[in-house]
Design an enzyme around this catalytic site. Structure first.
Site, PDB file in Angstrom:
ATOM      1  N   TRP A 316       0.835  -1.201   0.000  1.00  0.00           N
ATOM      2  CA  TRP A 316       0.000   0.000   0.000  1.00  0.00           C
ATOM      3  C   TRP A 316       0.872   1.255   0.000  1.00  0.00           C
ATOM      4  O   TRP A 316       0.522   2.263  -0.599  1.00  0.00           O
ATOM      5  CB  TRP A 316      -0.911   0.004   1.231  1.00  0.00           C
ATOM      6  CG  TRP A 316      -1.815   1.205   1.321  1.00  0.00           C
ATOM      7  CD1 TRP A 316      -3.064   1.344   0.782  1.00  0.00           C
ATOM      8  CD2 TRP A 316      -1.534   2.445   1.981  1.00  0.00           C
ATOM      9  NE1 TRP A 316      -3.578   2.590   1.074  1.00  0.00           N
ATOM     10  CE2 TRP A 316      -2.655   3.288   1.810  1.00  0.00           C
ATOM     11  CE3 TRP A 316      -0.445   2.928   2.707  1.00  0.00           C
ATOM     12  CZ2 TRP A 316      -2.714   4.581   2.338  1.00  0.00           C
ATOM     13  CZ3 TRP A 316      -0.495   4.212   3.231  1.00  0.00           C
ATOM     14  CH2 TRP A 316      -1.623   5.017   3.048  1.00  0.00           C
ATOM     15  N   HIS A 317       2.028   1.175   0.666  1.00  0.00           N
ATOM     16  CA  HIS A 317       2.887   2.351   0.788  1.00  0.00           C
ATOM     17  C   HIS A 317       3.670   2.650  -0.488  1.00  0.00           C
ATOM     18  O   HIS A 317       4.158   3.770  -0.652  1.00  0.00           O
ATOM     19  CB  HIS A 317       3.862   2.175   1.961  1.00  0.00           C
ATOM     20  CG  HIS A 317       3.222   2.416   3.293  1.00  0.00           C
ATOM     21  ND1 HIS A 317       2.510   1.445   3.962  1.00  0.00           N
ATOM     22  CD2 HIS A 317       3.189   3.522   4.089  1.00  0.00           C
ATOM     23  CE1 HIS A 317       2.067   1.942   5.106  1.00  0.00           C
ATOM     24  NE2 HIS A 317       2.454   3.200   5.202  1.00  0.00           N
ATOM     25  N   GLY A 318       3.805   1.699  -1.350  1.00  0.00           N
ATOM     26  CA  GLY A 318       4.536   1.999  -2.575  1.00  0.00           C
ATOM     27  C   GLY A 318       4.789   0.770  -3.426  1.00  0.00           C
ATOM     28  O   GLY A 318       4.857  -0.359  -2.919  1.00  0.00           O
ATOM     29  N   PHE A 466       1.931   8.234  -1.451  1.00  0.00           N
ATOM     30  CA  PHE A 466       1.230   6.979  -1.200  1.00  0.00           C
ATOM     31  C   PHE A 466      -0.247   7.061  -1.557  1.00  0.00           C
ATOM     32  O   PHE A 466      -0.925   6.072  -1.565  1.00  0.00           O
ATOM     33  CB  PHE A 466       1.361   6.576   0.272  1.00  0.00           C
ATOM     34  CG  PHE A 466       2.811   6.545   0.727  1.00  0.00           C
ATOM     35  CD1 PHE A 466       3.779   5.942  -0.037  1.00  0.00           C
ATOM     36  CD2 PHE A 466       3.184   7.155   1.916  1.00  0.00           C
ATOM     37  CE1 PHE A 466       5.106   5.920   0.356  1.00  0.00           C
ATOM     38  CE2 PHE A 466       4.513   7.127   2.327  1.00  0.00           C
ATOM     39  CZ  PHE A 466       5.468   6.522   1.558  1.00  0.00           C
TER      40      PHE A 466
END
Length: 466
Positions: A316-318, A466
């Site tokens: 989800w963060h990258g 993000f």
């Protein structure tokens, strides 16, 4: 546009408040918020408004469809359709290049890699609209009949681009019946100023230090410089994101909305499990309620469920392997704590448990910082004396000495000490002199932050990507 921007502080926000409170009707106030939110979002890249509007339309009509056919297979079909479309958009714009790169590498192909710029905030508003469709399906909220009201929920600029992730169920009543008064505006301003100070006076300063050492030639930095760099990033990412959340919560209060707390002093934790109850609370609760518990939680296939949740937390963060490794790293530690480590930590003195947590977090932020895994390994070697790099030099000692008061203040600000002092003052019921002092402090912070923003162009928001 960002909150810590003179254009936002001195034109956009005052104008929004003036026009908003100039209207008496709820419909006019809602329309004002929608227009200002779309302008805010379009400031960087107007094209992505189309995607935001499309995503809003998709879930608005899916919500109505699901409610109309509640209890039937058509409702489940509507939910599946909403999930596929939302995740399909997210995968297309955020992860398609990453997927193609790995397919090319694994199968030795030369497929053309799609080039999409990342729509700001897509991870946040996708999860918000997804939670709405799921909650309508579960019967926890009624489908919103007005598209404009639903669009206002999705597009509110306070939390649109970097959270916290606001669920429809939490603001459903406020969309229709929110209270807008002087007390809320005053509380909102106070909270916003706290967030602004965190961002400009701490996060930006720490970020410049972190970049100076962590972006340098890793073969030439000393062990002490490496530790100083990662500690500065540890400070930066907390104050950057929690500062943004404070400003978002404060803005919400100014307009009558109450958003959930997103941080609860995570660096005072004594285990990774506790840390993740205090860090990015809205994301953790989303994965808990919509992924972990439906998969079986602690009751069934706990290891698999944890791996799925922490894989998703990482990705989800990258779109990069370091984020996946970072997520699974914390997932593994949380699992080990559940099995035996937490009982061991409880038997140890609290300061040792706290040191354990900080060490775990610093290693995690090292993985998080570098998208190149080779750099991660090299930096960790330097941190723990496993490289040929020198131990220290006179320059880093001078940097630390010259900034020691700021470093101490940043550390204190990451603990509840200031909050407890403020509570003690509030318990004594401030008189007019005390209230005037609070106003003076707020004005002083705003002037200081403005001066720093004008003098320095370094003003990133880490979680925008993000």
């Amino acid at each position: 546009m960002v909150f810590s921007n003179t254009l936002f502080l001195y034109l956009f926000l005052p104008l929004n408040l003036f026009i908003y409170y100039g209207f008496k009707s709820r419909k006019a106030k809602n329309l004002t918020l929608i227009i200002f939110s779309l302008i805010f979002y379009a400031w960087g890249e107007p094209l992505w408004i189309v995607l935001l509007l499309f995503s809003s339309l998709v879930d608005y009509y899916h919500g109505l469809f699901i409610e109309r056919h509640r209890g039937t297979k058509l409702a489940k079909l509507g939910l599946i359709s909403s999930i596929i479309i939302n995740l399909g958009l997210l995968i297309t714009f955020k992860y398609s290049a990453f997927i193609y790169e790995n397919i090319n590498m694994i199968f030795n192909l030369s497929l053309e890699i799609p080039k999409f710029s990342l729509p700001i905030g897509i991870s946040f508003y996708t999860f918000q609209t997804l939670s709405y469709s799921i909650d309508v399906y579960k019967g926890e909220v009624k489908a919103q009949r007005s598209f404009l009201k639903f669009l206002m929920y999705v597009s509110l600029y306070h939390q649109l681009v970097a959270g916290p992730i606001v669920r429809y169920v939490d603001v459903e009543d406020e969309i229709e019946n929110r209270v807008s008064n002087i007390s809320n505006v005053s509380d909102g301003i106070n909270r916003f100023v706290v967030g602004l100070a965190k961002k400009v006076m701490i996060a930006n300063v720490a970020g410049e230090f972190a970049a100076q050492y962590m972006n340098s030639n890793l073969q030439s930095i000393t062990m002490v410089e490496a530790w100083f760099g990662i500690i500065m990033f540890t400070i930066q990412i907390y104050f950057d994101f929690s500062g943004y959340s404070d400003m978002a919560i404060g803005l919400g209060k100014m307009f009558g909305f109450t958003y959930m707390e997103n941080f609860n002093y995570p660096y005072i934790s004594k285990s990774a499990t506790e840390f993740w109850r205090r860090w990015h609370i809205s994301l953790g609760s989303f994965f808990r309620d919509y992924v972990y518990i439906p998969l079986g939680g602690n009751r069934k296939n706990m290891i698999l469920n944890l791996l799925v949740v922490w894989f998703l937390t990482g990705i989800w963060h990258g779109a990069s392997w370091n984020f996946i490794v970072w997520g699974l790293y914390f997932g593994t530690i949380v699992y080990l704590e559940k099995k035996f480590l937490i009982n061991l930590l409880k038997k140890l003195p609290k300061f040792i448990s706290h040191i354990y947590l900080l060490l775990i977090v610093i290693i995690g932020w090292t993985i998080f910082y570098f998208t190149d895994m080779n750099s991660v390994v090299e930096y960790l070697k330097i941190l723990f004396g496993l490289s040929n790099n020198a131990f220290s030099n006179s320059e880093i000692g001078l940097v630390i000495t010259n900034n020691i008061y700021w470093i101490v203040l940043a550390i204190i600000a990451s603990t509840p000490i200031v909050k407890k002092l403020k509570q003690m003052i509030n318990d004594k019921k401030l008189d007019y002199i005390g209230q005037a002092a609070c106003v003076f402090i707020n004005v002083l912070i705003i002037i200081t932050c403005t001066s720093m923003l004008v003098e320095n162009s370094y003003n990133p928001f880490l979680y925008f990507r993000f």
